[in-house]
Design an enzyme around this catalytic site. Sequence first.
Site: not given
Length: 618
Positions: A23, A186
């Site tokens: 991430d 995401e």
Amino acid sequence: MAKVSINLATGSIQKEEIIVGIDLGTTNSLVAFINPDKNPQVINDTGKGVLVPSVVHFGPAGEITVGNEAREYLVTDPQNTVFSVKRLLGRSYHDIENYKDFFSYKVIDDDSESLVKIKVGDKFYTPIELSSLILKELKARAEHALKTPVNRAVITVPAYFNDSQRQATRDAGKLAGLDVLRIVNEPTAASLAYGIGLNPEETKTIAVYDLGGGTFDVSILQIQNGIFEVLATNGNTFLGGDDFDSAIVDYWIEKNQLNKADIIADNKLAQKLRLKAEEAKRAFAYQSLVNDKIGDIWCTLDRNTFEQLILGKVQETITCCQNALKDAKIEVGQIDEVIMVGGSTRTALVKKMVAEFFGRPVHDEVNPDEVVALGAAIQADVLAGNRSDILLLDVTPLSLGIETMGGLMDVIIPRNSKVPTKAGRQYTTSIDGQVNMKIAVYQGERDLIKENRKLAEFDLKGIPSMPAGFPKVDINFLLNADGILKIQAIELRSGVKQEVEVKPTYGITDDQVEQMLLDSITHAKDDVSQRMLIEARVEGEQMVKQVEGFLRKNSDFVSIAEIADTTKYIDKLNAALTSGDKDAIHKAIDELNEFTRPFAERLMDQAISHAMKGKSIE
């Protein structure tokens, strides 16, 4: 003799090389993997914590610090400390014009559509290089914790990222020595972390509410047969938990009857107050009153007052949710699940207002800071073929793209894209009056076309004669399920069109594909250096043409002395173009741009005053 890999961290024999999920965040980044128990797990290396601040500091001797240690320099050495670089990925100067005051470091503005560059000392960096330093740190931490090489990754991006921002993220991964198997949205990763979308029989419509430190976005996804479709996204890239902290600081300044300008001027005190506000915000999770002091400043606040202070900001996010539903053309009652992402969703008022708006309990069981990285690790496990319950769709083995100025390859369909797929980019001419455009199609992972495999070449003829930059040529790639690639070029103003079909994988073996991928990682640093030098040269040559053209057309408005000085700057830029030093080229471009900017502004003022002469403004 066969080689057997043993993971020293777990003592187990490794069947496959570990593929990590990353991430890459605006404020913080983190990395996760699938542990021997087949569960996703975030990596906390050497006790520094799971979250790696997305901050890079450049020291006086060129030493580079990333993460926790770099964050400390945000106060002591802000001009050499780069933060929020994700906001700049794949962006042009015009994209961030209204936000340039947000950054404490120098973002170079050459008044063009070129991608941004950041100046630190005498060196110029692209957001790709800076992001690669963060990814390199994550890679090193993962390798240290897992005691095994980590060369392959899945990296997440916001659902609203465009093609150029996604390609920039891939390039950053490659530069960090990672083979980026997939760029995943995401919200898709967050859904996977909750197991939503893993069952191919399932059909669901979900909302992912993502409130981080500095950004907010909401995505509406439809999941059918294991395929995630983004129906709509909305948000504000300059709204987040930092605004909650600022609201608390402003309240304390007012209550203590202080001058806000004085506080801002005292960098260290401002930072102390900001950190104390962040502490207070977090404390409200388990207490209703904060009573503290910094020097003579009372830092007192109760939870009700805090919620009143942030109500407006939270309401802004709810408005974004309404807009996203409207864009997706669905009613709030059609949302099956609501997933909370981002550290700022821990705030009780946020959870309450989001649950009330959607009329259902929200998913916050998984740590909201970690949920995206955990989902990326699950996606990585899918790509590694370790999940028999999930069907892996056919993907493109190598990237497909076209040749651009300077012999560079511009990727249009990245490798590992699902098949069938369609993608396109818009291009223009680089020479005045250009009526033909050569379109050369390549396959491969290297930045220079000479290192890749040529698939086709054709000419788009009959472009109307216009100044450079005016024609708009759409180039679309359509790759069908049988692996046939159709390339279509169309000039939008005139409708001139040309098409060609090729089979990219024809005559290429799996071993050759593997070798091409290996070469792209091995030569990533050299390739990126060459690409940046070529791009700097192309930018410099275009700058020289523009300025020389400007002087020819407007010699009456520029003094002889100004022309002489401009010529000196042009000569300096021409000398830099032959030097092979991209920083010298960017410096010369920057100097020529700064020197000539007042001429252009003066000319614009005169043109406006001439146009307005004799007219009254009511």
